[in-house]
Design a protein around this motif. Sequence first.
Motif, PDB file in Angstrom:
ATOM      1  N   LYS A 186     -11.254 -21.062 -10.010  1.00  0.00           N
ATOM      2  CA  LYS A 186     -12.481 -21.790 -11.063  1.00  0.00           C
ATOM      3  C   LYS A 186     -13.161 -22.465 -10.129  1.00  0.00           C
ATOM      4  CE  LYS A 186      -9.872 -20.555 -15.230  1.00  0.00           C
ATOM      5  NZ  LYS A 186      -9.381 -20.998 -16.488  1.00  0.00           N
ATOM      6  N   GLY A 187     -12.700 -23.101  -9.078  1.00  0.00           N
ATOM      7  CA  GLY A 187     -13.572 -24.152  -8.265  1.00  0.00           C
ATOM      8  C   GLY A 187     -13.396 -25.383  -8.858  1.00  0.00           C
ATOM      9  N   LYS A 188     -12.279 -25.709  -9.501  1.00  0.00           N
ATOM     10  CA  LYS A 188     -11.725 -26.853  -9.986  1.00  0.00           C
ATOM     11  C   LYS A 188     -11.068 -27.600  -9.070  1.00  0.00           C
ATOM     12  CE  LYS A 188     -12.382 -25.607 -14.746  1.00  0.00           C
ATOM     13  NZ  LYS A 188     -11.891 -25.594 -16.180  1.00  0.00           N
ATOM     14  N   ALA A 189     -10.597 -29.033  -9.305  1.00  0.00           N
ATOM     15  CA  ALA A 189      -9.893 -29.801  -8.503  1.00  0.00           C
ATOM     16  C   ALA A 189      -8.113 -29.317  -8.692  1.00  0.00           C
ATOM     17  CB  ALA A 189     -10.028 -31.263  -9.198  1.00  0.00           C
ATOM     18  N   ILE A 190      -7.786 -29.639  -7.437  1.00  0.00           N
ATOM     19  CA  ILE A 190      -6.171 -29.134  -7.268  1.00  0.00           C
ATOM     20  C   ILE A 190      -5.634 -30.625  -6.466  1.00  0.00           C
ATOM     21  CG2 ILE A 190      -6.236 -26.955  -7.740  1.00  0.00           C
ATOM     22  CD1 ILE A 190      -5.417 -26.652  -4.740  1.00  0.00           C
ATOM     23  N   SER A 191      -4.355 -30.759  -6.572  1.00  0.00           N
ATOM     24  CA  SER A 191      -3.750 -31.760  -5.694  1.00  0.00           C
ATOM     25  C   SER A 191      -3.823 -31.627  -4.219  1.00  0.00           C
ATOM     26  CB  SER A 191      -2.176 -32.180  -6.158  1.00  0.00           C
ATOM     27  OG  SER A 191      -1.442 -30.950  -5.611  1.00  0.00           O
ATOM     28  N   VAL A 192      -3.800 -32.814  -3.434  1.00  0.00           N
ATOM     29  CA  VAL A 192      -3.777 -32.432  -1.839  1.00  0.00           C
ATOM     30  C   VAL A 192      -2.689 -31.909  -1.401  1.00  0.00           C
ATOM     31  CG1 VAL A 192      -3.805 -33.831  -0.042  1.00  0.00           C
ATOM     32  CG2 VAL A 192      -5.353 -34.643  -1.726  1.00  0.00           C
ATOM     33  N   LYS A 193      -1.657 -32.135  -1.885  1.00  0.00           N
ATOM     34  CA  LYS A 193      -0.318 -31.347  -1.501  1.00  0.00           C
ATOM     35  C   LYS A 193      -0.451 -29.802  -1.599  1.00  0.00           C
ATOM     36  CE  LYS A 193       4.804 -31.465  -2.397  1.00  0.00           C
ATOM     37  NZ  LYS A 193       5.764 -32.402  -3.130  1.00  0.00           N
ATOM     38  N   CYS A 194      -0.846 -29.322  -2.885  1.00  0.00           N
ATOM     39  CA  CYS A 194      -1.030 -28.047  -3.041  1.00  0.00           C
ATOM     40  C   CYS A 194      -2.096 -27.240  -2.160  1.00  0.00           C
ATOM     41  CB  CYS A 194      -1.192 -28.005  -4.688  1.00  0.00           C
ATOM     42  SG  CYS A 194      -0.100 -27.976  -5.624  1.00  0.00           S
ATOM     43  N   ALA A 195      -3.173 -28.177  -1.911  1.00  0.00           N
ATOM     44  CA  ALA A 195      -4.235 -27.569  -1.249  1.00  0.00           C
ATOM     45  C   ALA A 195      -4.057 -27.266   0.261  1.00  0.00           C
ATOM     46  CB  ALA A 195      -5.433 -28.402  -1.197  1.00  0.00           C
ATOM     47  N   LYS A 196      -3.011 -28.203   0.775  1.00  0.00           N
ATOM     48  CA  LYS A 196      -2.563 -28.235   2.292  1.00  0.00           C
ATOM     49  C   LYS A 196      -1.682 -26.857   2.272  1.00  0.00           C
ATOM     50  CE  LYS A 196      -3.203 -32.925   3.517  1.00  0.00           C
ATOM     51  NZ  LYS A 196      -2.553 -34.090   4.032  1.00  0.00           N
ATOM     52  N   LYS A 197      -0.710 -26.571   1.032  1.00  0.00           N
ATOM     53  CA  LYS A 197       0.213 -25.511   1.223  1.00  0.00           C
ATOM     54  C   LYS A 197      -0.668 -24.296   1.282  1.00  0.00           C
ATOM     55  CE  LYS A 197       4.087 -27.734  -0.843  1.00  0.00           C
ATOM     56  NZ  LYS A 197       5.186 -27.637  -2.185  1.00  0.00           N
ATOM     57  N   ILE A 198      -1.716 -24.359   0.130  1.00  0.00           N
ATOM     58  CA  ILE A 198      -2.515 -23.068   0.255  1.00  0.00           C
ATOM     59  C   ILE A 198      -3.287 -22.653   1.573  1.00  0.00           C
ATOM     60  CG2 ILE A 198      -4.591 -22.146  -0.908  1.00  0.00           C
ATOM     61  CD1 ILE A 198      -3.502 -23.405  -3.604  1.00  0.00           C
ATOM     62  N   SER A 199      -3.793 -23.797   2.158  1.00  0.00           N
ATOM     63  CA  SER A 199      -4.516 -23.684   3.505  1.00  0.00           C
ATOM     64  C   SER A 199      -3.455 -23.037   4.581  1.00  0.00           C
ATOM     65  CB  SER A 199      -4.911 -24.912   3.892  1.00  0.00           C
ATOM     66  OG  SER A 199      -6.098 -25.371   2.817  1.00  0.00           O
ATOM     67  N   ASP A 200      -2.362 -23.718   4.595  1.00  0.00           N
ATOM     68  CA  ASP A 200      -1.473 -23.180   5.639  1.00  0.00           C
ATOM     69  C   ASP A 200      -1.311 -21.531   5.336  1.00  0.00           C
ATOM     70  OD1 ASP A 200      -1.496 -25.652   6.714  1.00  0.00           O
ATOM     71  OD2 ASP A 200       0.417 -26.270   5.743  1.00  0.00           O
ATOM     72  N   ALA A 201      -0.747 -21.295   4.068  1.00  0.00           N
ATOM     73  CA  ALA A 201      -0.483 -19.895   3.757  1.00  0.00           C
ATOM     74  C   ALA A 201      -1.627 -18.934   4.121  1.00  0.00           C
ATOM     75  CB  ALA A 201      -0.135 -19.960   2.208  1.00  0.00           C
ATOM     76  N   LEU A 202      -2.877 -19.423   3.831  1.00  0.00           N
ATOM     77  CA  LEU A 202      -3.845 -18.535   4.375  1.00  0.00           C
ATOM     78  C   LEU A 202      -4.601 -18.546   5.527  1.00  0.00           C
ATOM     79  CD1 LEU A 202      -6.158 -18.976   0.851  1.00  0.00           C
ATOM     80  CD2 LEU A 202      -4.940 -17.062   1.397  1.00  0.00           C
ATOM     81  N   GLY A 203      -3.771 -19.628   6.393  1.00  0.00           N
ATOM     82  CA  GLY A 203      -4.219 -19.476   7.936  1.00  0.00           C
ATOM     83  C   GLY A 203      -5.742 -20.116   7.828  1.00  0.00           C
ATOM     84  N   LEU A 204      -6.038 -21.258   6.966  1.00  0.00           N
ATOM     85  CA  LEU A 204      -7.252 -21.868   6.994  1.00  0.00           C
ATOM     86  C   LEU A 204      -7.209 -23.176   7.344  1.00  0.00           C
ATOM     87  CD1 LEU A 204      -8.620 -20.503   3.601  1.00  0.00           C
ATOM     88  CD2 LEU A 204      -9.295 -19.416   5.960  1.00  0.00           C
ATOM     89  N   GLU A 205      -7.959 -24.052   7.901  1.00  0.00           N
ATOM     90  CA  GLU A 205      -8.086 -25.261   8.266  1.00  0.00           C
ATOM     91  C   GLU A 205      -8.448 -26.213   7.108  1.00  0.00           C
ATOM     92  OE1 GLU A 205     -10.116 -28.254  11.376  1.00  0.00           O
ATOM     93  OE2 GLU A 205     -10.425 -26.213  11.862  1.00  0.00           O
ATOM     94  N   TYR A 206      -7.443 -26.885   6.588  1.00  0.00           N
ATOM     95  CA  TYR A 206      -7.683 -27.603   5.270  1.00  0.00           C
ATOM     96  C   TYR A 206      -9.012 -28.456   5.442  1.00  0.00           C
ATOM     97  CZ  TYR A 206      -6.641 -31.563   2.398  1.00  0.00           C
ATOM     98  OH  TYR A 206      -6.845 -32.762   1.400  1.00  0.00           O
ATOM     99  N   LYS A 207      -9.195 -29.306   6.314  1.00  0.00           N
ATOM    100  CA  LYS A 207     -10.398 -30.112   5.968  1.00  0.00           C
ATOM    101  C   LYS A 207     -11.704 -29.289   6.029  1.00  0.00           C
ATOM    102  CE  LYS A 207      -8.517 -34.185   8.222  1.00  0.00           C
ATOM    103  NZ  LYS A 207      -8.481 -35.222   9.175  1.00  0.00           N
TER     104      LYS A 207
END
Length: 475
Positions: A186-207
């Motif tokens: 939905k484009g809303k805010a999530i925690s940094v911890k969850c964001a980093k996990k999702i980035s890693d799982a999708l193979g994307l660069e978090y920053k």
Amino acid sequence: MARIEERRNKNGEVTSYRFRVSQGYNSDGKQNVIVKTWKPPKGLTKAQLKKEVQKQAALFESECDLGLTVDSSITFRQLYEMWLREYAEVSLKKTTLASYNAMLKNVLKSIGHISLNKIQPHHLSDFYASLLGRAVKTNEAVTPAIDFKKYILVYDGKKYKHERMTQSELSRKAEVSLTTIKVLLKGKAISVKCAKKISDALGLEYKKVFNDVKRDNVSVATVKRYHAIISGIFKHAVTQNIIPVNPCTRVRLPKAPKPEAVFLDESEALRLLDELEDAPEPFRTATMLCLFTGMRRGELCALNWKNIDEDALLVCVRKNLTYTKEFGLVEGTPKTKSSIRDIKISDNVIEMLHEYKKWQDEYKYNLGNKWIETGKVFTNDFGGWLRPDTFSSWFRKFCKEHHFDKVHVHTLRHTAATIMIMNDIPLKVVSQRLGHNSTTVTNDIYTHVIQRADEMAAKAMDLSLFSKKKKDKSA
């Protein structure tokens, strides 16, 4: 007897004395020792110095026995840990403790290393001054910088060249909840911890795929909240005879203008009720009950059907529902003792609840064994506890769609109070219905409303008495 140690400089001259007093043993079997360094005044003879050293050592030992000494080895961080163990974890609600700990991270960075006997009011004043005018992180959060639907499978009718991961797969791989993924989509805010996990799982660069949430500057009201928490910790130290005085009592806090409570006038409240006719349940009835009773959202979400006394026409507030990331949904007692109360309702409200109960029973029947029986009046889609922030999010969206500006769930509570005050309901009754500790609290929050009611009373008296007197004179 206090143990006396001489302290010498490089030349071998005695410059000060250290007194050590044993205060028994702690639960780990380690000896509790209180230490004090004393520097003798100049000009004493050898005999006078010997006598004064013995006197100061005896005085220090006496102060230790009476609990009037400060252990200079204890830092504010150590005091915080003591307060946490001995008081906070035992006496505070989980949600309250979670919010305190989030704020105390900033406090410990600033004064955690300072010994208690060295902390002065200016240390606290400097800390508060540093807070004002800058953003302070408590719960770190980020928002998506890209459209994650390109990488997560949703049925949006679009075709992509690459294969997308299903939400369930991502939930398992990243070890985050499905709710977090839906919030992300939905484009809303999530925690940094969850964001980093999702980035890693999708193979994307978090920053590159997330942006930091821009935070509001700290207000004077927030500084006062920091002060209250710090003062509570120092108060614990005073009661435990660790320090003689709470340094917070000598700090002059910055003044903040009192914000006026936002409320709907009667015409706006009536328009809200009209717009709610087509609103979905359970939010429609929840909003109306909140407006009619002035209940807090957590009290509303914790309400059980057994808390509604149809014969006595009462809604009995006994519980409060809160949510934190650390503990999830927590059901506990309401905000204060006076918040545990019985609110009188009308026959019309009872009839409204009857209609809602019919809807809930039919919905429950259609859902079959998927329904979770909790006994709650307002539930989520499967009968479980309704998160207060879910109610708030729905209401905020509803108000935006129907052009109610700057209105949130708590506005309903302010509106209920305002309507009662403007209709000459005694302040004590208003205070009791809202669950305030005293009429002073009610008076402070609704000062501007009371002033308006007072002006209307003056005009009514003028119209009633002086107008009649003028008519009598003219006759």
